[in-house]
Design an enzyme around this catalytic site. Structure first.
Site, mmCIF file in Angstrom:
data_model
loop_
_atom_site.group_PDB
_atom_site.id
_atom_site.type_symbol
_atom_site.label_atom_id
_atom_site.label_comp_id
_atom_site.label_asym_id
_atom_site.label_seq_id
_atom_site.Cartn_x
_atom_site.Cartn_y
_atom_site.Cartn_z
ATOM 1 C CG ASP A 212 -2.065 0.875 1.180
ATOM 2 O OD1 ASP A 212 -2.510 1.169 0.065
ATOM 3 O OD2 ASP A 212 -2.557 1.290 2.250
ATOM 4 C CB ALA B 70 -13.440 3.553 1.902
HETATM 5 P P1 13P Z 1 -8.763 4.811 5.844
HETATM 6 O O1 13P Z 1 -7.819 5.692 6.605
HETATM 7 O O2 13P Z 1 -10.051 5.503 5.548
HETATM 8 O O3 13P Z 1 -8.992 3.500 6.497
HETATM 9 O O4 13P Z 1 -8.083 4.543 4.424
HETATM 10 C C1 13P Z 1 -7.168 3.492 4.274
HETATM 11 C C2 13P Z 1 -6.377 3.550 3.029
HETATM 12 O O5 13P Z 1 -6.744 4.122 2.031
HETATM 13 C C3 13P Z 1 -5.107 2.833 3.033
HETATM 14 O O6 13P Z 1 -4.412 2.984 1.855
HETATM 15 ZN ZN ZN Z 2 -4.571 4.844 0.906
#
Ligand code: 13P
Ligand code: ZN
Length: 329
Positions: free
Chosen positions: A94, A234
């Protein structure tokens, strides 16, 4: 290459996204920062027979090390096999910020990577994404890119009371088409009104919360039919967790997260992956604080790890429901 994702029993996201697009649902992408959290995610996807994308940020590498991430994810996948199930699991980097971070992840068993060049000028974002995509595709690894600015703290931060709400720059649908065509990415994270971390939606002058920009999603779908989009930021930020944290010694602000019905609507569009991190963190932390308060004589962490796992599982079961991925494994 220390680990190939195929040897760990993982899959890339290509087939998952193709099915999600055609089936009108989205694949849940859950961040994990502890073994209990990973176990809770696996408990939920096994019960729901749902595909899943496990999100690990570059910080998790500093926390656990590559070796351990690959091994614990592999043991989660082995559990599925031992139960006689076939549930596709992807391990996704990520917010990889550099080519080096992406290469390190791929060499250590990640089946999918994100190269986040969204803060760079358009041409630089394309060039970086193209370079990373060419490398990753050679190893059958899928690549997510980002276009548009989706602000907020990706790693939680200390969003205290009074902190400025999220400032975003919506994705331009015309630029998205050019970006996808020229960069060679497999999916695109777009900015349509969600935001990372605790501080998300800001009420308008009428006091109402803005909805997500479904018109942008639709515009991209018309220009790029069949192409999967990704929704970051989200989380819902349920008052239940914020209140529990504050009742047990914490001090965080209750803010408006993304309503479940907005995620449910997005899941039926060209959005094929929805990222959830903060909800998992605040759920685990709220219950940990509560349990520690209720057990002042505790001397080891199992007093809360064993009890938070089923509570986290409930959260992930609910997320799978709103994303519509039950029985889509
Ligand atoms: P949140 O902070 O809303 O959970 O988003 C998570 C996210 O996009 C991780 O890449
Ligand atoms: Zn993110």
């Amino acid at each position: 290459m220390n680990y190939s994702y195929k040897d760990l029993g993982l899959v890339n996201t290509a087939e998952m996204f193709r099915k999600a697009y055609e089936g009108g649902y989205t694949v849940p992408a859950f961040n994990f920062i502890s073994i209990e959290q990973l176990n809770a995610i696996m408990d939920a996807v096994i019960e729901k027979n749902s595909p899943v994308i496990l999100l690990a940020s570059p910080n998790l590498h500093r926390q656990l090390g590559h070796e351990m991430i690959a091994r614990i994810v592999q043991s989660g996948v082995d559990r599925i096999t031992h139960e006689g199930l076939k549930i596709p699991v992807a391990l996704h980097l990520d917010h990889g910020m550099t080519r080096e971070q992406c290469v390190l992840a791929v060499e250590n068993g990640f089946s999918s990577i994100m190269i986040d060049g969204s803060a760079k000028p358009f041409e630089e974002n394309i060039a970086l994404t193209k370079e990373v995509s060419e490398y990753a595709h050679g190893l059958d690894v899928t690549v997510e890119a980002e276009l548009g600015i989706l602000s907020g703290e990706e790693e939680g931060g200390s969003a205290g009371a009074g902190e400025a709400p999220c400032e975003s720059k919506y994705t331009d649908p015309l630029r998205a088409e050019e970006f996808i065509r020229r960069s060679g990415c497999d999916s695109l994270a777009v900015s349509v009104g969600t935001c990372h971390g605790l501080v998300k939606m800001k009420p308008g002058p009428d006091g109402k919360l803005p909805g997500l920009r479904f018109d942008i999603l639709e515009h991209i779908r018309e220009n790029c039919p069949g192409f999967p989009l990704v929704l970051h930021g989200a989380s819902n930020i349920a008052p239940e967790y914020v209140e529990m944290i504050n009742e047990h010694g914490g001090h965080i602000e209750q803010t408006a997260g993304i309503p479940d019905d907005q995620v449910r609507l997005a899941a039926a569009t060209n959005v094929c992956k929805v990222n959830i991190a903060t909800d998992g963190w605040i759920c685990a932390l709220a219950h940990t604080r509560r349990i520690l308060d209720e057990n002042p004589g505790a001397i080891d962490s199992r007093v809360f790890t064993l009890k938070t796992r089923p509570l986290l599982k409930e959260l992930y079961l609910h997320k799978i429901d709103i994303m519509g991925s039950e029985n889509k494994a």
